[in-house]
Write an enzyme that holds these catalytic residues in place. Sequence first.
Site, PDB file in Angstrom:
ATOM      1  N   LEU A 125       0.862  -1.180   0.000  1.00 30.28           N
ATOM      2  CA  LEU A 125       0.000   0.000   0.000  1.00 30.28           C
ATOM      3  C   LEU A 125       0.896   1.228   0.000  1.00 30.28           C
ATOM      4  CD1 LEU A 125      -2.662  -1.231   2.592  1.00 30.28           C
ATOM      5  CD2 LEU A 125      -2.606  -1.565   0.107  1.00 30.28           C
ATOM      6  N   ASP A 126       1.039   1.826  -1.178  1.00 34.85           N
ATOM      7  CA  ASP A 126       2.031   2.880  -1.400  1.00 34.85           C
ATOM      8  C   ASP A 126       1.587   4.217  -0.814  1.00 34.85           C
ATOM      9  OD1 ASP A 126       4.408   4.018  -2.962  1.00 34.85           O
ATOM     10  OD2 ASP A 126       2.745   5.184  -3.786  1.00 34.85           O
ATOM     11  N   ALA A 127       2.531   4.895  -0.139  1.00 38.37           N
ATOM     12  CA  ALA A 127       2.352   6.291   0.303  1.00 38.37           C
ATOM     13  C   ALA A 127       1.084   6.515   1.106  1.00 38.37           C
ATOM     14  CB  ALA A 127       2.380   7.221  -0.909  1.00 38.37           C
TER      15      ALA A 127
END
Length: 570
Positions: free
Chosen positions: A236-238
């Site tokens: 789960l990016d950023a």
Amino acid sequence: MNESRNSRDTERLGYLQTLYSEAEAAELANGIESLIAQYASKVAMSAEPTRLTESDVALITYGDTLNESNTPPLRVLHRFHREYLAGIFDLVHILPFHPYSSDDGFSVIDYKVIRADLGDWDDIENLSEDCRIMADAVINHLSSQSRWFKEYLAGNPEFADFFIDCDPDTDLSAVVRPRISPLLTCYNDASGRDRHIWTTFSADQVDLNFRNPSVLLAVIDVLFFLISKGASLLRLDAVTFLWKEPGTACANLAGTHALIKVMRSAVSALRDDVVAITETNVPHRENVAYFGNGYDEAHMVYNFALPPLIAHSLIQGDGRHLSQWAKGLTLPSNEVCFFNFSASHDGVGVRPVEEILNADELQQLVDATLAAKGRVSSRTTTDGKRRPYELNCTFLDLIARAGEPDSVTVSRFVAAQAIVLAMPGVPAIYIQSLLGTRNDFDLVEETGRARSINRSRHDYSTIESKLDDKDGLAGKIFTALTQLIRVRRKHPAFNPYAKFQVLDLGDSVFALSRGGKSDGRRVCSIVNLAGQNVEVRIAAELAGIDLLTNKPTPAGKHTLPPYAVRWLSS
């Protein structure tokens, strides 16, 4: 519906009710259940949750890092895995493989499409039969060229409020920024009206508005789609910035944590063995908060403080900060663990150690980067000042020293990776580290982006030649790292959830005990961080067979050569 499923559904509704009105939460909960039913026929439910084990080591790579004429790069990657990595890397993290408009894949145009120049979904699914796939869910933002954003600007009611239109006079001075670019970007909609859109990372990366329940449902649909195509780990990016509240830092807010809990709950309802990993490049105490209570949020979090601390320790030959920090590592349950690494597609972030290293020590890392002709990226603080945010340099060059023999460079670099492999959690090796890649100045000049320095693309036949040359730098590094991994995979003391204890064997040594009677035999990992011989005293309870040489190491005084690694099994 069984009791545990009922409990999970109730918890999910509770999280939703902290974000939305009672009616919106109920409607969204029903929407999530409908999605679960829709994807259930496409996704085989595991018989029971699959825990990660000591054999799980991840390779981080772009889909097109390896190339061969007339062959889709994803198939080249699969070939590389079969020919060189089988029985070594059971996890492969493929960085965003969707069509994109900027940021090397992190400005996604369409979540449900594979870039035509990479291959197709069959290539992902075929690779997933040989190893577990980690896919990127870039869910904080989308490309300004995406259909979602184009429909929003066109006035399609289905996409109303999918993005954040903010009055430019709003006081946003408290917002934490990872970039120095403007926070709001002006776009014109179909009616000619100016829309000042929230863009945390760049003008091309438009933030999604999770205050709109439809956005969360659309994102969960994306997560389910990735799972249906073979992903069993979701990065789960950023996610630091998911939930926005003007007047606050807009980072790590309670709303963000609630969103992650909803996503984890939904994913687990679809498949119990899918692992959710949060990518939050923030100070360590904020980062570990994404474990939640140990059962309700991330299964793994990126251990972002580890790379700069390893670099500092090997550059200075002093492991006091690394040891002191590691002594304080705690986990809220035995069902979560860290994702450990020294290098990734990004640079080495220094925010995670702002509360660990002082200004002079941070400057030493900056100086080492500049000495290697790397770049230093900055961020703007709330007081308007610029501070180092990320060191853009291959990890190999960051800790190397000009003019030294390759043998010394290799020993120091292998010592760094040995620390990653011994730490509690799941270790990850970036493909550029595995291949012994040096700073790519040509690519930086070509793209104009500092991060390109560590994102080289390689011709497959060239890599084959380098890896087959056992006397060359790349061959030595590859051989040493794969041997470490083979040894690690065989010992239950390296289980991600096994016990650990940091040992005090001197300032120039990082020593860690893994495992115990309940985990199988114990392993004591000892790494000399210094460029000279260091004398250590091995206690009787730590003495044993060195797994790396198969030779006994009795109790008593021992001299460790520069950058020596010992894994003692007792």
